[in-house]
Design a protein around this motif. Structure first.
Motif, mmCIF file in Angstrom:
data_model
loop_
_atom_site.group_PDB
_atom_site.id
_atom_site.type_symbol
_atom_site.label_atom_id
_atom_site.label_comp_id
_atom_site.label_asym_id
_atom_site.label_seq_id
_atom_site.Cartn_x
_atom_site.Cartn_y
_atom_site.Cartn_z
ATOM 1 N N GLY A 84 27.921 -32.548 4.750
ATOM 2 C CA GLY A 84 28.215 -31.159 4.415
ATOM 3 C C GLY A 84 29.137 -30.981 3.231
ATOM 4 N N ALA A 85 30.119 -31.875 3.041
ATOM 5 C CA ALA A 85 31.070 -31.701 1.936
ATOM 6 C C ALA A 85 30.385 -31.795 0.570
ATOM 7 N N PRO A 86 29.646 -32.865 0.266
ATOM 8 C CA PRO A 86 28.964 -32.883 -1.043
ATOM 9 C C PRO A 86 27.896 -31.806 -1.180
ATOM 10 N N PHE A 87 27.188 -31.492 -0.076
ATOM 11 C CA PHE A 87 26.174 -30.445 -0.139
ATOM 12 C C PHE A 87 26.814 -29.095 -0.474
ATOM 13 N N THR A 88 27.919 -28.772 0.186
ATOM 14 C CA THR A 88 28.584 -27.494 -0.062
ATOM 15 C C THR A 88 29.154 -27.442 -1.474
ATOM 16 N N TYR A 89 29.696 -28.562 -1.942
ATOM 17 C CA TYR A 89 30.235 -28.597 -3.304
ATOM 18 C C TYR A 89 29.146 -28.335 -4.336
ATOM 19 N N LEU A 90 28.006 -29.002 -4.193
ATOM 20 C CA LEU A 90 26.894 -28.777 -5.114
ATOM 21 C C LEU A 90 26.343 -27.358 -4.976
ATOM 22 N N LEU A 91 26.349 -26.837 -3.760
ATOM 23 C CA LEU A 91 25.852 -25.478 -3.535
ATOM 24 C C LEU A 91 26.709 -24.454 -4.268
ATOM 25 N N THR A 92 28.021 -24.630 -4.219
ATOM 26 C CA THR A 92 28.908 -23.675 -4.880
ATOM 27 C C THR A 92 28.861 -23.781 -6.397
ATOM 28 N N ARG A 93 28.317 -24.861 -6.920
ATOM 29 C CA ARG A 93 28.184 -24.992 -8.376
ATOM 30 C C ARG A 93 26.935 -24.282 -8.893
ATOM 31 N N LEU A 94 26.033 -23.877 -8.000
ATOM 32 C CA LEU A 94 24.842 -23.144 -8.402
ATOM 33 C C LEU A 94 25.182 -21.689 -8.690
ATOM 34 N N SER A 95 24.246 -20.987 -9.292
ATOM 35 C CA SER A 95 24.424 -19.558 -9.511
ATOM 36 C C SER A 95 24.329 -18.816 -8.181
ATOM 37 N N ARG A 96 24.877 -17.607 -8.152
ATOM 38 C CA ARG A 96 24.848 -16.820 -6.931
ATOM 39 C C ARG A 96 23.427 -16.593 -6.440
ATOM 40 N N ARG A 97 22.530 -16.369 -7.372
ATOM 41 C CA ARG A 97 21.145 -16.115 -6.996
ATOM 42 C C ARG A 97 20.513 -17.342 -6.363
ATOM 43 N N TYR B 204 32.317 -23.567 2.881
ATOM 44 C CA TYR B 204 31.855 -22.795 1.729
ATOM 45 C C TYR B 204 32.948 -21.942 1.075
ATOM 46 N N PRO B 205 33.740 -21.162 1.815
ATOM 47 C CA PRO B 205 34.757 -20.331 1.131
ATOM 48 C C PRO B 205 35.762 -21.150 0.332
ATOM 49 N N SER B 206 36.214 -22.275 0.884
ATOM 50 C CA SER B 206 37.209 -23.087 0.173
ATOM 51 C C SER B 206 36.619 -23.731 -1.066
#
Length: 286
Positions: free
Chosen positions: A88-101, A175-177
């Motif tokens: 979850g940690a690397p997945f969430t980090y990569l997810l937050t680097r994407l655009s909002r859309r 995700y929020p952090s």
């Protein structure tokens, strides 16, 4: 300069807290108190129980068999938490680097998994890991296996099903952090020559230490109460403490012993939640 609040204003500000406090007392404090009382009662053969004070229920809980079940439940919860953090940690980090859309479909997928009941998840994984209609048939068709095989019930099936169920919780807690993380940290690490993987391991993760610990504990508490998945995907030796509590209360008609085990489970969960709160306060800037 504003005038000091009167007693009526202070009482009016506290009035909205009265109803939640009453609900907490009625639906948690009172039932938990009754459960503690019943845990010290004595079971009557052929009956229910009598209000005779005894510590035999807690002494039986400390026996070898139930001690092994407790250790298995704790180890299984720790394994689920560790895997959820590792994925979850690397997945969430990569997810937050994407655009909002681009983030929206992934977040919707996480919420879709959360909407599934534990029964649906259990039967879906039991089918996926079965011999007749499972994924082993695909592996056999492409030559990776000599023939289809059944992977359920097994410890691996229990672990996979519980990780699948708990991973969205870990991602949504992280995700929020990760969203508020300063992007300049990773950029500075890359400027100094660190690879993306090294910057993530040596810069990003240490900066998120408190959130990672809190997420681990939250998922641990969630997995500690697993009930259906160990029964649907595992054998009796893979059952958790929650399963044995139900077995003692309903099928063995031993409510005092079930209450003693439930008291320990609730106390362990509350202590872990309290630890999460303490770590959260320590992680806040002064």
């Amino acid at each position: 300069m504003s005038a000091p609040a009167t007693a009526g204003q202070r009482s009016g500000g506290q009035l909205p807290l009265v109803f939640p406090a009453l609900m907490l007392f009625a639906f948690f404090v009172v039932p938990f108190g009754l459960m503690i009382a019943v845990s010290f009662f004595e079971r009557v053969q052929g009956g229910f129980y009598v209000p005779i004070f005894t510590t035999a229920n807690y002494a039986r809980f400390l026996s070898l068999f139930f001690g092994e079940v407790l250790l298995f439940s704790l180890a299984l919860s720790a394994a689920v938490s560790a895997i959820c953090l590792t994925v979850g940690a690397p997945f969430t980090y990569l997810l937050t680097r994407l655009s909002r859309r681009a983030q929206v479909p992934w977040l919707v997928a996480m919420l879709a998994v959360l909407s599934l009941s534990e029964v649906i998840i259990g039967f879906a994984w039991s089918t996926l890991l079965s011999r007749t209609a499972g994924i082993s048939n695909l592996f056999a068709a492409i030559g990776l296996m000599d023939g289809p095989d059944s992977w359920s019930p097994s410890f691996g099936a229990v672990l996979a099903g519980m990780v699948y169920q708990a991973l969205p919780y870990a991602v949504l807690v992280l995700y929020p952090s990760f969203s508020r993380l300063d992007p300049s940290l990773a950029e500075a690490a890359r400027t100094l020559g660190a690879s993306p993987v090294r910057s993530f391991l040596t810069v990003i993760l240490p900066a998120m230490r408190t959130t990672l610990i809190a997420t681990f504990i939250i998922v641990f508490v969630f997995a500690l109460g697993a009930y259906l998945l160990p029964q649907l995907l595992g054998r009796p030796q893979h059952w958790t403490l929650s399963v044995l509590i139900t077995d003692q209360a309903i099928y063995q008609s031993n409510m005092p012993f079930a209450a003693a085990m439930a008291v320990f489970l609730v106390i362990a969960s509350l202590l872990l939640v309290l630890l999460t709160t303490v770590l959260g306060h320590k992680g806040k800037p002064a």
